[in-house]
Design an enzyme around this catalytic site. Structure first.
Site, mmCIF file in Angstrom:
data_model
loop_
_atom_site.group_PDB
_atom_site.id
_atom_site.type_symbol
_atom_site.label_atom_id
_atom_site.label_comp_id
_atom_site.label_asym_id
_atom_site.label_seq_id
_atom_site.Cartn_x
_atom_site.Cartn_y
_atom_site.Cartn_z
ATOM 1 C CB ILE A 1 -9.267 4.613 2.289
ATOM 2 C CG1 ILE A 1 -10.327 5.659 1.998
ATOM 3 C CG2 ILE A 1 -7.921 5.026 1.744
ATOM 4 C CD1 ILE A 1 -10.121 6.963 2.772
ATOM 5 C CG ASN B 1 3.549 -3.167 2.131
ATOM 6 O OD1 ASN B 1 3.946 -4.188 1.565
ATOM 7 N ND2 ASN B 1 2.427 -2.570 1.803
ATOM 8 C CG HIS C 1 -0.570 -1.125 8.262
ATOM 9 N ND1 HIS C 1 0.342 -0.140 8.581
ATOM 10 C CD2 HIS C 1 -0.544 -1.242 6.910
ATOM 11 C CE1 HIS C 1 0.900 0.320 7.473
ATOM 12 N NE2 HIS C 1 0.393 -0.340 6.435
ATOM 13 C CG HIS D 1 -1.784 -4.361 3.629
ATOM 14 N ND1 HIS D 1 -2.438 -3.338 2.970
ATOM 15 C CD2 HIS D 1 -0.621 -3.820 4.068
ATOM 16 C CE1 HIS D 1 -1.705 -2.238 3.001
ATOM 17 N NE2 HIS D 1 -0.592 -2.502 3.662
HETATM 18 P P1 5GP Z 1 1.079 0.803 3.606
HETATM 19 O O1 5GP Z 1 1.276 1.466 2.271
HETATM 20 O O2 5GP Z 1 1.669 1.639 4.722
HETATM 21 O O3 5GP Z 1 1.507 -0.628 3.691
HETATM 22 O O4 5GP Z 1 -0.488 0.741 3.834
HETATM 23 C C1 5GP Z 1 -1.235 1.842 4.192
HETATM 24 C C2 5GP Z 1 -2.636 1.580 3.741
HETATM 25 O O5 5GP Z 1 -3.490 2.502 4.378
HETATM 26 C C3 5GP Z 1 -2.836 1.780 2.241
HETATM 27 O O6 5GP Z 1 -3.295 0.564 1.660
HETATM 28 C C4 5GP Z 1 -3.868 2.905 2.157
HETATM 29 O O7 5GP Z 1 -4.808 2.720 1.119
HETATM 30 C C5 5GP Z 1 -4.508 2.869 3.511
HETATM 31 N N1 5GP Z 1 -4.994 4.164 3.958
HETATM 32 C C6 5GP Z 1 -4.336 5.351 3.875
HETATM 33 N N2 5GP Z 1 -5.072 6.335 4.424
HETATM 34 C C7 5GP Z 1 -6.227 5.741 4.868
HETATM 35 C C8 5GP Z 1 -7.391 6.245 5.531
HETATM 36 O O8 5GP Z 1 -7.524 7.441 5.839
HETATM 37 N N3 5GP Z 1 -8.366 5.351 5.831
HETATM 38 C C9 5GP Z 1 -8.254 4.015 5.522
HETATM 39 N N4 5GP Z 1 -9.288 3.220 5.849
HETATM 40 N N5 5GP Z 1 -7.173 3.508 4.900
HETATM 41 C C10 5GP Z 1 -6.172 4.365 4.586
#
Ligand code: 5GP
Ligand code: ZN
Length: 117
Positions: free
Chosen positions: A35, A90, A103, A105
């Site tokens: 997002i 991460n 997840h 990236h």
């Molecule tokens: P993290 O910070 O845990 O490695 O990655 C989480 C990712 O999820 C972030 O890059 C963030 O932008 C994405 N994200 C958070 N909320 C949402 C959402 O509601 N929809 C989508 N498509 N991505 C999200």
């Protein structure tokens, strides 16, 4: 459904309860556009099975983690970003993990510097 699964953002996206731009899906893996993209391609690839992250993964999750990476490679090939892309996990809040469903990236489509911040 366990509490973790019921309330998990990415489980809810997989179930279609929260909208997301789906990029890829097979029996075990789901991928969608981040997002807040940090690169022209920024896709999140997740196992459909819920587990919190790499720290919490068990031996039985090895194939799923591999499948997420292979899905990332497939998406990168489709998007013609194979000159250079990055797959990132991460792990833990100190590394920026904010969603506790594992997840990968997939970042690409621009020059990526090293080391990451
Ligand atoms: P993290 O910070 O845990 O490695 O990655 C989480 C990712 O999820 C972030 O890059 C963030 O932008 C994405 N994200 C958070 N909320 C949402 C959402 O509601 N929809 C989508 N498509 N991505 C999200
Ligand atoms: Zn989940």
């Amino acid at each position: 459904m366990t509490d973790a699964t019921a309330n998990c953002l990415f489980c809810r996206i997989i179930r279609g309860e929260i909208p997301a731009k789906k990029v890829y899906e097979d029996e075990q893996v789901f991928a969608f556009e981040d997002i807040h993209p940090q690169a022209p391609t920024h896709v999140l690839i997740v196992p459909k099975k819920h587990f919190a992250g790499l720290k919490e993964a068990e031996a039985e999750d090895a194939e799923l983690i591999g499948r997420c990476h292979l899905a990332a490679a497939k998406i990168a090939r489709q998007r013609n970003i194979e000159s250079g892309y990055r797959t990132v996990l991460n792990v833990g809040p100190g590394a920026g993990q904010s969603v506790f469903h594992l997840h990968v990236h997939l970042l690409g489509g621009r020059a990526l510097s090293w080391p990451p911040g």
